[in-house]
Design an enzyme around this catalytic site. Structure first.
Site, PDB file in Angstrom:
ATOM      1  CD  GLU A   2      -3.078  -1.184   2.078  1.00 42.49           C
ATOM      2  OE1 GLU A   2      -2.895  -0.545   3.138  1.00 42.49           O
ATOM      3  OE2 GLU A   2      -4.084  -1.882   1.871  1.00 42.49           O
TER       4      GLU A   2
ATOM      5  CD  GLU B  73      -3.981  -5.949   2.318  1.00 42.39           C
ATOM      6  OE1 GLU B  73      -4.741  -5.091   2.834  1.00 42.39           O
ATOM      7  OE2 GLU B  73      -2.783  -6.040   2.604  1.00 42.39           O
TER       8      GLU B  73
END
Length: 528
Positions: free
Chosen positions: A199, A341
Site C-alpha cells: 500500500e 486485499e
C-alpha cells in the site's frame, strides 16, 4: 495476547470523478475446469493470465494470514487452541489455494524472536525464529497443494509507510532482504513471488507532495521506478518468481487538498495501493519477461466510506470505477490482476452488495482475476476475518459469498496410495448421466472430494439434480459448484441459480469437504 489494531490504510482526500460505463464480468461456463488446482511448477504470466510450467491457466483464490508484520513477528492465532496445522487444514478445506503472508523487515533480522505462541498447542514452534516458523508453514501449505505469496507489509513492526523505505529500513535493506528471501526459497515452487511493498500512498499536499507517486520521475518517490529496481533485484536472485506490484493512492503522491477551495490541482485518488490508473502509461519494466502481476487493493465502508458508495447509481457505478483504477489492465490484456486485499465486516448491507458485485466483477472459473481475501484473522479491526475468534469456526456469511469463486488446492500429490483417489466411473444411470468420484485431499478425520456429473444424453437437463449415497460415517462440511444438502447418508446436489441447466456432454464437478473416512465409495448415483 496482542490484538491487532484497526488495519490501516486511511485514505487520501477523495475527489469523485465520473467514469465510463461498466464492462460485463467474466461469464461462467460449466465446461471450464472450475476445479483446476494451482498448477505445476513455477508460475509465469501470459497476457492477462497466470499460467503454470505446462501453460495451463492458474487462478489464485487465496487469503491473507497476518501477524508476521507485527510485534509478534509471526502468524497471529498461534496463541489459540487451534494448532497452526489445523488452521491451514481449515483454510485449504474451504477452498483457498493461496496464502498471502505479510511480514516486516524486523521479523527478518538476525536474532528476531517470535511471540504469542501457545506452547501447549504448538510445541513444535517453541524456540523457532520467525523465518523458521515461516518455513514450516510454507512446507505444510505446499503439502496441501497451496501456493504462498510473501508480502513486505511494513518496513518495521511499528506500522506501514507511504514510501518503501524509512530511516530504520533504507531501500538497500528492503532490496537485500528481498534477495535473501528469493534465495532462501529458490527451488521451492510453493513460494511463487514477492509483493514488493504494501500500500504505497500519498503524503503531503500538492505541490509539496512527499508520498509515493506513479510516473512522476522522482527516484525518491516514484513507486513505479522503485518497483523496477526491487523487482529486477529479486529476479536476479530468483528468476522464477512472480513480481506483484501494488498501486498508489494518488498518482502525484500528494493528498488532494479538498479544503483549500481550489480544485484545479486536485486529482482523482483511490485506496492505498489501489490506484493503478497510470500503469498503462508508465508500466513496470522487468528484465525477465512474463513475471509482472499488478496487485491493487479495494475495500468496503467498514474501512472508509468512499464517495462512490453514496452515488445515486450505486452499485451500478462500481465496475466503471474498478475499470478505471485497475481492471483495464486485465481487460486490455496488458497484465494479470491479483486483488491482493479486499474485505469487510459485512455489518452494513452496502458492504454486502459491494462484496457481491466485486466477486462478480472478478469473474468465475479459472479465467477470472486472482485474489487473496483480507483476512483469515478475526482480529483485523476494520474487516474482521473468515475465522471467528476461536480461529477455527467460520464466518459463514462471508464464506458463502466467496465460495463460488474459490478453486481448491490440489492437496498431496498422492494422498491415498491404495488408489482410491483415482476417478471411479460408475457408468450410465437413470437420467442419462455418468458420474466420476475421486478424493483430491485427505487429512486426519476428513477429506476433500469431487463428484463429476456429466450429461451423457442428447438433450439438456433443466434444473438438474444429482443424488448419491455416501459411505457410513461421512458427513458434509461444505460444498461448491452446486447446492448440496444431506439426509442421513444421502447427498443431493442441485444446480446453482447461476447455472441451473446441464447441456448434452457438459460436466459440472461438485467439490466438497467432508468429515469421516475417505476410504469408501459412493453408491446409487442418479440424476434428474
Amino acid at each position: 495476547m496482542e490484538r491487532a489494531p484497526a488495519h490501516r490504510r486511511m485514505l487520501a482526500g477523495m475527489v469523485g470523478v465520473a467514469v465510463a460505463a461498466a464492462s460485463a464480468a467474466v461469464a461462467l461456463t460449466l465446461s471450464a475446469p472450475a476445479t483446476a488446482d494451482t498448477g505445476t511448477g513455477y508460475l509465469r504470466t501470459f497476457g492477462n493470465k497466470i499460467v503454470d510450467s505446462t501453460g495451463a491457466t492458474v487462478r489464485l483464490t487465496g487469503i491473507n494470514w497476518f501477524g508476521m508484520e507485527t510485534d509478534n513477528k509471526t502468524f497471529h492465532g498461534l496463541w489459540s487452541s487451534a494448532t497452526w496445522r489445523a488452521q491451514i487444514d481449515k483454510v485449504a478445506s474451504l477452498g483457498y489455494n493461496t496464502l498471502r503472508v505479510p511480514y516486516s523487515n524486523d521479523a527478518l533480522k538476525p536474532g528476531a524472536t517470535a511471540s504469542g505462541i501457545n506452547d501447549f498447542v504448538n510445541p513444535d514452534l517453541v524456540g523457532l525464529s520467525p523465518l523458521q516458523i515461516l518455513d514450516k508453514v510454507i512446507d505444510y501449505a505446499g503439502d496441501k497443494g497451496m501456493r504462498v505469496i510473501l508480502d513486505r507489509h511494513r518496513p518495521t513492526a511499528a506500522g506501514q509507510s507511504a514510501l518503501w523505505y524509512v530511516s530504520a529500513t533504507p531501500e538497500t535493506t528492503w532490496i537485500n532482504d528481498w534477495k535473501m528471501l528469493a534465495r532462501r526459497y529458490a527451488g521451492n515452487t510453493t513460494v511463487i513471488g514477492a509483493d514488493l511493498h504494501n500500500e504505497p500512498h500519498a503524503e503531503g499536499t500538492n505541490p509539496n507532495a512527499t508520498g509515493a507517486c506513479w510516473g512522476c520521475g522522482d527516484p525518491a518517490r516514484d513507486w513505479r521506478l522503485a518497483a523496477e529496481r526491487a523487482g529486477n533485484a529479486v529476479l536476479s536472485a530468483n528468476p522464477n518468481w512472480l513480481i506483484f506490484v501494488e498501486g498508489v493512492s494518488c498518482p502525484s503522491g500528494g493528498l488532494s487538498n479538498v479544503w483549500d477551495g481550489d480544485t484545479s490541482n486536485d486529482e482523482d485518488c483511490g485506496w492505498w495501493g489501489g490506484n493503478l490508473s497510470k500503469a498503462g502509461q508508465f508500466p513496470v519494466r522487468l528484465d525477465v519477461p512474463n513475471r509482472l502481476v499488478y496487485s491493487p487493493h479495494d475495500y468496503a465502508t467498514s474501512v472508509y466510506r468512499q464517495t462512490w458508495f453514496d452515488a445515486p447509481n450505486y452499485p451500478a457505478n462500481l465496475p466503471a470505477i474498478w475499470d478505471k483504477y485497475w481492471g483495464y489492465l486485465y481487460k486490455q490484456n496488458i497484465a494479470p490482476i491479483m486483488l491482493g486485499e479486499f474485505g469487510t465486516t459485512l455489518t452494513a448491507n452496502v458492504d454486502k452488495v459491494w462484496l457481491q458485485e466485486l466477486m462478480k466483477y472478478l469473474g468465475t472459473g479459472v479465467n477470472g482475476m486472482s485474489f487473496t481475501y483480507w483476512s483469515w484473522n478475526p482480529n483485523s479491526g476494520d474487516t474482521g476475518g473468515i475465522a471467528k475468534d476461536d480461529w477455527i469456526s467460520i464466518n459463514q456469511d462471508k464464506q458463502d459469498i466467496l465460495q463460488p469463486y474459490l478453486i481448491p488446492p490440489s492437496g498431496d500429490p498422492d494422498p491415498d496410495p491404495t488408489g482410491t483417489s483415482s476417478p471411479t466411473p460408475t457408468g450410465p444411470v437413470p437420467g442419462a448421466c455418468t458420474f466420476a468420484y475421486k478424493i483430491t485431499n485427505s487429512w486426519q478425520g476428513g477429506f476433500q472430494g469431487e463428484m463429476a456429473v456429466t450429461n451423457s444424453g442428447t438433450s439438456s437437463i433443466a434444473n438438474w439434480t444429482a443424488q448419491w449415497t455416501m459411505p457410513a460415517g461421512v458427513t458434509l462440511n461444505n460444498a461448491w459448484n452446486a447446492t448440496v444438502t444431506t439426509s442421513g447418508s444421502t447427498w443431493t446436489a442441485k444446480g446453482p441459480g447461476w447455472a441451473p441447466n446441464l447441456a448434452p456432454g457438459q460436466t459440472v464437478t461438485v467439490g466438497f469437504t467432508a468429515n469421516g473416512p475417505s476410504s469408501g465409495q459412493p453408491t446409487g448415483a442418479a440424476c434428474s
